[in-house]
Scaffold this motif. Structure first.
Motif, PDB file in Angstrom:
ATOM      1  N   UNK A 137      -8.353  -9.313  -4.309  1.00 56.97           N
ATOM      2  CA  UNK A 137      -7.259 -10.204  -5.572  1.00 56.97           C
ATOM      3  C   UNK A 137      -6.953  -9.081  -6.522  1.00 56.97           C
ATOM      4  N   UNK A 138      -7.193  -7.873  -6.491  1.00 58.45           N
ATOM      5  CA  UNK A 138      -6.843  -6.961  -7.567  1.00 58.45           C
ATOM      6  C   UNK A 138      -5.873  -5.704  -7.069  1.00 58.45           C
ATOM      7  N   UNK A 139      -5.137  -4.999  -7.657  1.00 60.48           N
ATOM      8  CA  UNK A 139      -3.931  -4.309  -7.289  1.00 60.48           C
ATOM      9  C   UNK A 139      -4.452  -2.885  -7.560  1.00 60.48           C
ATOM     10  N   UNK A 140      -5.004  -2.400  -8.625  1.00 58.68           N
ATOM     11  CA  UNK A 140      -5.192  -1.040  -8.788  1.00 58.68           C
ATOM     12  C   UNK A 140      -6.224  -0.391  -7.889  1.00 58.68           C
ATOM     13  N   UNK A 157       0.818   7.086  -2.647  1.00 60.17           N
ATOM     14  CA  UNK A 157       0.599   6.777  -4.243  1.00 60.17           C
ATOM     15  C   UNK A 157      -1.022   7.183  -4.424  1.00 60.17           C
ATOM     16  N   UNK A 158      -1.810   7.338  -3.552  1.00 60.43           N
ATOM     17  CA  UNK A 158      -3.272   7.773  -3.894  1.00 60.43           C
ATOM     18  C   UNK A 158      -3.464   9.357  -3.670  1.00 60.43           C
ATOM     19  N   UNK A 159      -2.291   9.894  -3.407  1.00 58.15           N
ATOM     20  CA  UNK A 159      -2.381  11.471  -3.084  1.00 58.15           C
ATOM     21  C   UNK A 159      -1.963  12.258  -4.311  1.00 58.15           C
ATOM     22  N   UNK A 160      -2.446  13.275  -4.618  1.00 61.53           N
ATOM     23  CA  UNK A 160      -2.571  14.055  -5.970  1.00 61.53           C
ATOM     24  C   UNK A 160      -1.445  15.149  -5.998  1.00 61.53           C
ATOM     25  N   UNK A 173       3.341   3.209  -7.454  1.00 64.19           N
ATOM     26  CA  UNK A 173       2.575   2.415  -8.528  1.00 64.19           C
ATOM     27  C   UNK A 173       1.008   1.701  -8.030  1.00 64.19           C
ATOM     28  N   UNK A 174       0.236   1.194  -8.879  1.00 61.09           N
ATOM     29  CA  UNK A 174      -0.928   0.581  -8.950  1.00 61.09           C
ATOM     30  C   UNK A 174      -1.814   1.661  -8.303  1.00 61.09           C
ATOM     31  N   UNK A 175      -1.813   2.713  -8.760  1.00 63.90           N
ATOM     32  CA  UNK A 175      -3.043   3.673  -8.451  1.00 63.90           C
ATOM     33  C   UNK A 175      -3.127   4.473  -9.748  1.00 63.90           C
ATOM     34  N   UNK A 176      -4.203   5.122 -10.097  1.00 65.12           N
ATOM     35  CA  UNK A 176      -4.836   5.841 -11.131  1.00 65.12           C
ATOM     36  C   UNK A 176      -5.695   6.921 -10.603  1.00 65.12           C
ATOM     37  N   UNK A 177      -5.248   8.089 -11.003  1.00 68.81           N
ATOM     38  CA  UNK A 177      -6.160   9.457 -10.483  1.00 68.81           C
ATOM     39  C   UNK A 177      -7.006   9.824 -11.403  1.00 68.81           C
ATOM     40  N   UNK A 178      -8.189   9.999 -10.931  1.00 66.57           N
ATOM     41  CA  UNK A 178      -9.480  10.330 -11.553  1.00 66.57           C
ATOM     42  C   UNK A 178      -9.994  11.629 -11.396  1.00 66.57           C
ATOM     43  N   UNK A 210     -10.356  -0.828  -5.351  1.00 65.26           N
ATOM     44  CA  UNK A 210     -11.080   0.000  -4.690  1.00 65.26           C
ATOM     45  C   UNK A 210     -10.984   1.799  -5.255  1.00 65.26           C
ATOM     46  N   UNK A 211     -12.003   2.365  -4.782  1.00 64.82           N
ATOM     47  CA  UNK A 211     -11.800   3.915  -5.005  1.00 64.82           C
ATOM     48  C   UNK A 211     -11.626   4.318  -3.528  1.00 64.82           C
ATOM     49  N   UNK A 212     -10.917   5.364  -3.451  1.00 63.64           N
ATOM     50  CA  UNK A 212     -10.747   5.966  -2.022  1.00 63.64           C
ATOM     51  C   UNK A 212     -11.134   7.501  -2.240  1.00 63.64           C
TER      52      UNK A 212
END
Length: 430
Positions: A137-140, A157-160, A173-178, A210-212
């Protein structure tokens, strides 16, 4: 007047330049017209032979036109076996499901359900992202620096890679790179960095769905995550109730040694993405493996026309037979050692050139700090009848990725050509 394609009219590169989109890329690195291939070799229309250290970007782990797989496909076609079936039950799909369970999952004590999301790696990633968001139920979604997960919008969106991301034409949107393992150097603890964001209510980061992760970032520069880093990441996900997705599209199916690239780290992802060489013969096929408790899909909630590629099922099931014997992994490790030995030899021969040997198993690369040395080496390899491609966001890595089934003498010859190409390019740098 109709044209009989069997007449094989003379095909020139100019034809592709005239009729095909400018988006084509690999043909620019390998400017010839290929006509035939067998295991780890390809031939062009002029009859020139090339050793293939590219293997369809990891789609041909079992080589070109693998005899065992080809015979199964020919027999299936001649018997009028089902080719296209959407997600209907077929004998070919049942055989693959049973084989995958018995040969891959059961011996590893892994409990996953199999989803057929569509024909390619990005289909697998998209389904994984969608399911993670549905379950939590989460987006990020957290991804990692230099990651590459596909070209459709969710995967992008999850590609750097900045260049690839710009091609989207819309905000992603809805992704954060670490930071990936060792992104800030050997001493920096990037897991602690990520946890600080998760535990701090003022970090601006919502609890992710999630983390991918790619355990080895192939397209991102052959960056390898350490086992300890992967374990800490897995523990972090469990602590905060975050699903862990492992994208094994390129580095799975034995590319790093074991069937799954994460096996030796002792982690258990919630979702696993497989494609490329899972198709066995270079045929389009993708699987998304999910823990049974995550299987909350409604019928038809995620579908696609080409989920039922039965030729892919037949090829995949036969390819899995390689994994019935422990000797196959040992042969991969043997070949990987030969590749690493050559890479290290190049580095040691030119100590004044800033370079780093990276990789694992039969995915190895040499990363250069300056200039276009990787591209120049790959070009010199092509001139010598060796197909290699660059990796990394700035094409700074010369990557070696041959078929797992490559004959030892062919591998050694290819490595000799690589060493010779490196001498030509790096000899001028010292």
């Amino acid at each position: 007047m109709s044209v009989n394609v069997l007449d094989k009219p003379s095909i020139k590169l100019e034809l592709f330049e005239k009729l095909e989109s400018e988006v084509r890329s690999y043909c620019r690195s390998f400017p010839t017209v290929f006509s035939k291939a067998k295991n780890a070799k390809m031939w062009d229309l002029d009859g020139k032979e090339y050793i293939d250290f590219f293997a369809g970007a990891g789609s041909l782990n079992y080589g070109h036109n693998n005899e065992r797989i080809k015979q199964k496909l020919v027999n299936y076609i001649m018997e009028d076996g089902i080719t296209h079936s959407l997600d209907m039950a077929t004998e070919a799909k049942g055989h693959l499901l049973n084989t995958f369970h018995e040969v891959i999952l059961k011996p590893r004590k892994m409990d996953y359900k199999v989803m057929f999301p569509g024909p390619t790696g990005t289909n697998s990633v998209e389904s994984a992202l969608k399911l993670a968001r549905k379950v939590t139920g989460r987006e990020t979604v957290l991804s990692f620096t230099n990651a590459f997960h596909g070209m459709t919008l969710g995967s992008l969106a999850v590609t750097g890679n900045k260049f690839k991301r710009q091609g989207a034409g819309v905000p992603l949107h809805h992704t954060v790179s670490m930071p990936f393992c060792r992104y800030h150097g050997d001493e920096a603890d990037t897991i602690a960095y990520i946890e600080k964001y998760l535990e701090d209510s003022g970090s601006g980061l919502s609890l992710p769905a999630a983390m991918i992760l790619e355990t080895v970032q192939g397209e991102g520069g052959v960056n390898v995550a350490s086992f300890s880093w992967m374990k800490k990441l897995s523990e972090l996900c469990k602590k905060y109730g975050i699903l862990l997705i492992v994208d094994d599209v390129q580095v799975g199916c034995g590319r790093t040694g074991p069937f799954f690239s994460f096996e030796e780290a002792g982690i258990e992802p919630d979702i696993i993405c497989l494609s490329k060489s899972i198709g066995g013969y270079g045929l389009p096929l993708a699987l998304t493996l999910l823990k049974p408790e995550l299987d909350i899909w409604e019928p038809g909630e995620h579908n696609g026309t080409f989920r039922g590629n039965n030729l892919g099922f037949i090829a995949a099931a036969e390819a899995l037979s390689y994994w019935e014997e422990a000797s196959f992994q040992k042969e991969i490790e043997k070949r990987g050692s030969l590749i690493e030995e050559t890479m290290n030899g190049i580095q040691q021969k030119y100590p004044n050139v800033a370079m780093e040997v990276r990789g694992k198993g039969m995915m190895m690369g040499i990363a250069f700090e300056e200039g276009d040395l990787a591209g120049e080496i790959c070009k010199a390899c092509f001139d010598r009848g060796l197909i290699m491609e660059t990796a990394g966001t700035d094409s700074e890595v010369a990557k070696v990725m041959p078929a797992l089934t490559i004959e030892i003498d062919v591998l050694k010859e290819g490595l000799a050509r690589l060493a010779d190409a490196a001498d030509q390019v790096l000899g001028n740098q010292s």
